[in-house]
Design an enzyme around this catalytic site. Structure first.
Site, PDB file in Angstrom:
ATOM      1  N   VAL A 133      57.693  24.254  35.572  1.00  7.80           N
ATOM      2  CA  VAL A 133      58.619  25.239  35.094  1.00  7.80           C
ATOM      3  C   VAL A 133      58.122  26.867  35.283  1.00  7.80           C
ATOM      4  O   VAL A 133      57.068  27.189  34.001  1.00  7.80           O
ATOM      5  CB  VAL A 133      58.934  24.762  34.077  1.00  7.80           C
ATOM      6  CG1 VAL A 133      59.970  24.826  33.543  1.00  7.80           C
ATOM      7  CG2 VAL A 133      59.482  23.062  33.971  1.00  7.80           C
ATOM      8  N   PRO A 134      58.812  27.880  36.500  1.00  8.95           N
ATOM      9  CA  PRO A 134      57.171  29.568  36.339  1.00  8.95           C
ATOM     10  C   PRO A 134      57.838  29.783  35.771  1.00  8.95           C
ATOM     11  O   PRO A 134      58.780  30.918  36.101  1.00  8.95           O
ATOM     12  CB  PRO A 134      57.774  29.160  38.184  1.00  8.95           C
ATOM     13  CG  PRO A 134      59.436  28.671  38.179  1.00  8.95           C
ATOM     14  CD  PRO A 134      59.898  27.772  37.315  1.00  8.95           C
ATOM     15  N   CYS A 135      57.499  30.097  34.149  1.00  9.87           N
ATOM     16  CA  CYS A 135      58.098  31.180  32.955  1.00  9.87           C
ATOM     17  C   CYS A 135      57.326  32.226  33.451  1.00  9.87           C
ATOM     18  O   CYS A 135      57.081  33.110  32.781  1.00  9.87           O
ATOM     19  CB  CYS A 135      58.014  30.921  31.828  1.00  9.87           C
ATOM     20  SG  CYS A 135      55.641  29.854  31.160  1.00  9.87           S
ATOM     21  N   HIS A 136      55.681  31.823  34.292  1.00  6.42           N
ATOM     22  CA  HIS A 136      55.515  33.253  34.873  1.00  6.42           C
ATOM     23  C   HIS A 136      56.189  34.363  35.515  1.00  6.42           C
ATOM     24  O   HIS A 136      55.799  35.218  35.683  1.00  6.42           O
ATOM     25  CB  HIS A 136      53.739  33.379  35.459  1.00  6.42           C
ATOM     26  CG  HIS A 136      54.267  32.129  36.764  1.00  6.42           C
ATOM     27  ND1 HIS A 136      54.313  30.903  36.840  1.00  6.42           N
ATOM     28  CD2 HIS A 136      54.267  32.813  37.864  1.00  6.42           C
ATOM     29  CE1 HIS A 136      54.912  30.225  38.012  1.00  6.42           C
ATOM     30  NE2 HIS A 136      54.567  31.232  38.541  1.00  6.42           N
TER      31      HIS A 136
END
Length: 210
Positions: A133-136
């Site tokens: 889950v690409p919060c970056h």
């Protein structure tokens, strides 16, 4: 799958990665957590359950593909636990295309909550399944990296990895993004920096050129 409650039999394993050890957590056999060392909001140790490496073959394999640049989209099933708002934010995170970024305000707009950029940032910081889950991929309005639960150096590494893989793929295909705004993310591509800028930003998330 996303739920407001998460209960069941827990298991975990630790896999190596270029950003250090990664702990994978499963609940009833479904991936529910991905935590780096020195994570900002890790679960209590007793919530990780028993060791169980065999449950994580798919997730570990996809992570290996991500880090070696051969995989740009995850499809491992997830069980996410959080408030209704947090689940909405985490679902929106998964729609951010690989190799691009979006601002907190842009993500708030995307979920129909334009005045909730700060709350989006808080939910982003508590994302339990980093990388997948690409919060970056969420950055400041000016394109700055801002915070990251796994640490700023890891965020920079992940964004640089995706930028390099995207650039190499475009070079191999003989194509490349055009100067202008990204159709999906609202991020502007800059030929000068060979990277994407967040909406309203004049600087890329990294000044290093490919």
């Amino acid at each position: 799958m996303t739920t407001s409650r998460l209960a069941g039999r827990r298991a975990h394993t630790v896999v190596d990665s270029p950003v250090g050890p990664i702990t994978l957590l499963a609940v009833d056999g479904t991936l529910a957590g991905l935590y780096m060392s020195e994570q900002r909001y890790p679960p209590a140790p007793e919530l990780f359950g028993e060791p169980g490496a065999g449950l994580f073959a798919a997730a570990a394999g996809q992570l290996a593909g991500y880090f070696d640049g051969t995989l740009t989209s995850f499809d491992v099933p997830l069980a996410l636990h959080g408030s209704a708002f947090a689940l909405q934010v985490w679902t929106a995170l998964r729609s951010i295309p690989y190799g691009t970024t979006i601002s907190y305000g842009g993500l708030a707009d995307r979920i129909g909550r334009p005045s909730a950029a700060r709350a989006v940032g808080l939910a982003n910081g508590r994302n339990p399944v980093s990388i997948i889950v690409p919060c970056h991929r969420v950055v400041g309005a000016d394109g700055s990296l801002t915070g990251y639960g796994g640490g700023m150096e890891r965020k920079r590494y992940l964004l640089d990895l995706e930028r390099r893989v995207t650039a190499a793929s475009q070079l191999q295909a003989g194509t490349g993004p055009q100067e202008g705004w990204g159709r999906h993310s609202g991020c502007r591509y800059s030929r000068q920096f060979h990277t994407y800028l967040a909406p309203g930003g004049s600087q890329p998330y990294t000044m290093r050129r490919s």
